[in-house]
Design an enzyme around this catalytic site. Structure first.
Site, PDB file in Angstrom:
ATOM      1  N   ASP A 246      57.437  97.741  80.264  1.00  0.00           N
ATOM      2  CA  ASP A 246      56.129  97.855  80.910  1.00  0.00           C
ATOM      3  C   ASP A 246      55.388  99.125  80.487  1.00  0.00           C
ATOM      4  O   ASP A 246      55.982 100.070  79.953  1.00  0.00           O
ATOM      5  CB  ASP A 246      56.292  97.902  82.434  1.00  0.00           C
ATOM      6  CG  ASP A 246      56.698  96.565  83.022  1.00  0.00           C
ATOM      7  OD1 ASP A 246      56.994  95.625  82.244  1.00  0.00           O
ATOM      8  OD2 ASP A 246      56.738  96.462  84.258  1.00  0.00           O
ATOM      9  N   ASP A 247      54.090  99.123  80.771  1.00  0.00           N
ATOM     10  CA  ASP A 247      53.219 100.313  80.784  1.00  0.00           C
ATOM     11  C   ASP A 247      52.773 100.847  79.428  1.00  0.00           C
ATOM     12  O   ASP A 247      52.025 101.813  79.385  1.00  0.00           O
ATOM     13  CB  ASP A 247      53.856 101.466  81.576  1.00  0.00           C
ATOM     14  CG  ASP A 247      53.967 101.166  83.058  1.00  0.00           C
ATOM     15  OD1 ASP A 247      53.504 100.085  83.479  1.00  0.00           O
ATOM     16  OD2 ASP A 247      54.530 102.004  83.791  1.00  0.00           O
ATOM     17  N   HIS A 297      50.028  93.261  81.571  1.00  0.00           N
ATOM     18  CA  HIS A 297      50.434  94.056  82.744  1.00  0.00           C
ATOM     19  C   HIS A 297      49.187  94.503  83.511  1.00  0.00           C
ATOM     20  O   HIS A 297      49.195  95.567  84.140  1.00  0.00           O
ATOM     21  CB  HIS A 297      51.256  95.257  82.277  1.00  0.00           C
ATOM     22  CG  HIS A 297      52.056  95.926  83.359  1.00  0.00           C
ATOM     23  ND1 HIS A 297      52.669  95.236  84.388  1.00  0.00           N
ATOM     24  CD2 HIS A 297      52.358  97.249  83.565  1.00  0.00           C
ATOM     25  CE1 HIS A 297      53.306  96.077  85.177  1.00  0.00           C
ATOM     26  NE2 HIS A 297      53.124  97.320  84.707  1.00  0.00           N
ATOM     27  N   HIS A 391      60.593 100.620  80.586  1.00  0.00           N
ATOM     28  CA  HIS A 391      59.214 101.031  80.346  1.00  0.00           C
ATOM     29  C   HIS A 391      59.085 101.622  78.950  1.00  0.00           C
ATOM     30  O   HIS A 391      60.070 102.135  78.388  1.00  0.00           O
ATOM     31  CB  HIS A 391      58.756 102.039  81.401  1.00  0.00           C
ATOM     32  CG  HIS A 391      58.706 101.475  82.787  1.00  0.00           C
ATOM     33  ND1 HIS A 391      59.840 101.310  83.554  1.00  0.00           N
ATOM     34  CD2 HIS A 391      57.662 101.020  83.534  1.00  0.00           C
ATOM     35  CE1 HIS A 391      59.497 100.775  84.725  1.00  0.00           C
ATOM     36  NE2 HIS A 391      58.186 100.598  84.741  1.00  0.00           N
TER      37      HIS A 391
END
Length: 430
Positions: A246-247, A297, A391
C-alpha cells in the site's frame, strides 16, 4: 287598417316563435346529444406504454421479467436448460455466471449451486420507453448509479428483489432491465465450505487500547466481508498467497520492491495512491511492465466512510483515471484507506466496477517497523489463501529489507505467490 294588419302579423310571428321554443324544451337532452356508440367518446383506456410498464412491474414483483417463465426466487439453471436448452454462451463474473439466450433476448445470472439470481431482459419494447415514462409509471428510483457510461435506475421491491433499468448515455430508451435477488447471489461468494480466516499480525508498539480497537475492527471486517459479495479478506483454501503493498509509489522503496519481486520471479500487487501516481508515473509503469498488478488505494488516502457519496465516487474515479493515464487500464480492485469500509463504500465501489480487497495478515510494518517483526508476522501466521499487507512508501525501507526473507520462507513451505486476480478469481482491470 294597414297598421292593424302589420300588428296582427307581428303578434302571430311572436306566438309562433314562443310555441317552437316551448316544444324544443320538451325534447329530452339525451335525445338531442346522443352520439353513435364509440363515435366521439370511446371507453377510457390506459395508454399502451403505461399498460406495458404496469406489466413489467407486476412481473418484477414476482421476481420475473415479461419474456421469461423463470424467476429469481426458486428457478434453477437445470430447469432452464431442460426447457430452453444450452445457452449460446456462459460468462464468469466474479463467483457468478451469466448465461445468454440470444433468441430469447434474455441473460440469466446464476451461482455455483445453479440458482438463478438475476434475470436480464433485452426485449425490444423496452427501447421505446423513455426515462420520463418509466418514472411516471414506477415513481422515483431508490438510487441512480453510473457504471461504464450507463445509468442504472434501481427500484427496491422487497428485502431481496431489485428492479434495475439500464439506460446507456447515448440512448433515449431503456436498453434492458434486471430483476435481481441479492440474497441468492451472496450464497455463492465463498467456496471451499465458507473458508474464512481471522486477521493475524501483532506489534509491541501498540497500546492496550489501540490493540483492543484493532482486534474489534478485525472481527467486524471479516464478518462484513462475509456479508458483502464484492469484499474480500482472504482467498480460497489452496496453497497460494498474495503479497500486497500500500501507499506507494515513491522513488526509493517502491522501485526496490519491484526489483526484488522481479529477481525472485513472483508477482506483487501494488495499491497505489492516485495523488502519488501523478508524481511518479515511471515507477508505476515499471511495476506494470514487470507483471505486477497496479491497483487503487483511493486518490488522497482519506477515510472513505466519513465522506459523502459524491466525494467517495470522486476519490475512486480520480485514482482510477490517474492509473489509467499511465498504464492504459483502469483498475477493478480497490483497497480502502485504513481498511475502513461500510455499506455505502461497498455499494459505490460495486457501482464503479471495483472489488474491495483487504487482508488476512497485517505485517504491521507501519508500527513495529524492524524487518524481523515483519518477517515473523508472515512466517508464524501464514495459511492457505492469505493476503499479506505491507507498504511501499518512502519510510518503509525495512519492508524492502524483509521482503527477500519472506519470499524465500514462503517458497520453502511450497506456497505459490500469485497476484490477486489469480488468488480470488476476480478481474484486476476494467
Amino acid at each position: 287598417m294597414y297598421k292593424q294588419r302589420i300588428m296582427t302579423l307581428i303578434l302571430c310571428l311572436v306566438f309562433f316563435t314562443v310555441t317552437l321554443a316551448c316544444q324544443s324544451e320538451k325534447i329530452p337532452p339525451a335525445e338531442k346529444t346522443q352520439p353513435q356508440e364509440n363515435a366521439s367518446h370511446p371507453k377510457e383506456e390506459k395508454p399502451p406504454q403505461t399498460a406495458y410498464l404496469d406489466e413489467v412491474m407486476a412481473r418484477a414483483q414476482k421476481g420475473m421479467t415479461s419474456d421469461s417463465p423463470y424467476n429469481v426466487l426458486n428457478s434453477s439453471m437445470k430447469q432452464v436448460k431442460a426447457e430452453w436448452g444450452e445457452p449460446d454462451q456462459v460468462d464468469k463474473v466474479g463467483f457468478g455466471y451469466y448465461a445468454t439466450y440470444k433468441n430469447k433476448n434474455v441473460v440469466l445470472g446464476f451461482n455455483e449451486l445453479g440458482q438463478v439470481f438475476d434475470i436480464r431482459s433485452y426485449a425490444k419494447d423496452l427501447r421505446t420507453v423513455t426515462v420520463k415514462e418509466a418514472e411516471e409509471a414506477f415513481g422515483e428510483p431508490m438510487d441512480i448509479r453510473m457504471v461504464n457510461d450507463e445509468y442504472i435506475y434501481v427500484y427496491k421491491l422487497n428485502e431481496s428483489i431489485e428492479l434495475k433499468l439500464i439506460i446507456p448515455k447515448n440512448m433515449k430508451g431503456i436498453d434492458h432491465i434486471s430483476v435481481f435477488n441479492s440474497q441468492r447471489k451472496i450464497v455463492n461468494k465463498h467456496t471451499d465450505d465458507e473458508y474464512k480466516l481471522d486477521i493475524k499480525g501483532k506489534s509491541n508498539q501498540l497500546t492496550a487500547q489501540a490493540w483492543g480497537k484493532m482486534q474489534n475492527w478485525r472481527e467486524q471486517i471479516v464478518q462484513f466481508s462475509n456479508e458483502h459479495e464484492n469484499v474480500y479478506t482472504n482467498g480460497p483454501n489452496k496453497k497460494m498467497v498474495a503479497l500486497t503493498f500500500d501507499d506507494g509509489p515513491d522513488e526509493i522503496v517502491t522501485p526496490a520492491i519491484i526489483d526484488i519481486l522481479n529477481e525472485y520471479k513472483v508477482k506483487g500487487n501494488f495499491f497505489f495512491l492516485g495523488s502519488e501516481v501523478k508524481k511518479y508515473p515511471d515507477v508505476v509503469k515499471e511495476a506494470y511492465v514487470k507483471g505486477n498488478l497496479v491497483l487503487s488505494h483511493s486518490y488522497n488516502h482519506v477515510d472513505l466512510t466519513s465522506l459523502s457519496k459524491e466525494k467517495i465516487q470522486a476519490e475512486v474515479d480520480q485514482a482510477g483515471n490517474a492509473i489509467q493515464a499511465v498504464i492504459g487500464q483502469e483498475p477493478a480492485i480497490l483497497r480502502t484507506p485504513y481498511g475502513e469500509t461500510n455499506d455505502k463504500v461497498a455499494s459505490i465501489a460495486e457501482q464503479e466496477g471495483y472489488s474491495i480487497v483487504l487482508w488476512s495478515i497485517d505485517t504491521l510494518d507501519w508500527s513495529q517497523k524492524e524487518s524481523s517483526n515483519i518477517v515473523n508476522n508472515v512466517i508464524e501466521n501464514v495459511r492457505n489463501g492469505d493476503i499479506i499487507l505491507m507498504h511501499s512508501d518512502s519510510e518503509k525501507t525495512e519492508t524492502a529489507k524483509a521482503l527477500p526473507l519472506i519470499i524465500e520462507a514462503l517458497q520453502e513451505q511450497n506456497f505459490e505467490i500469485v497476484d490477486l486476480e489469480t488468488l480470488l478469481g476476480v478481474k484486476a482491470y476494467q
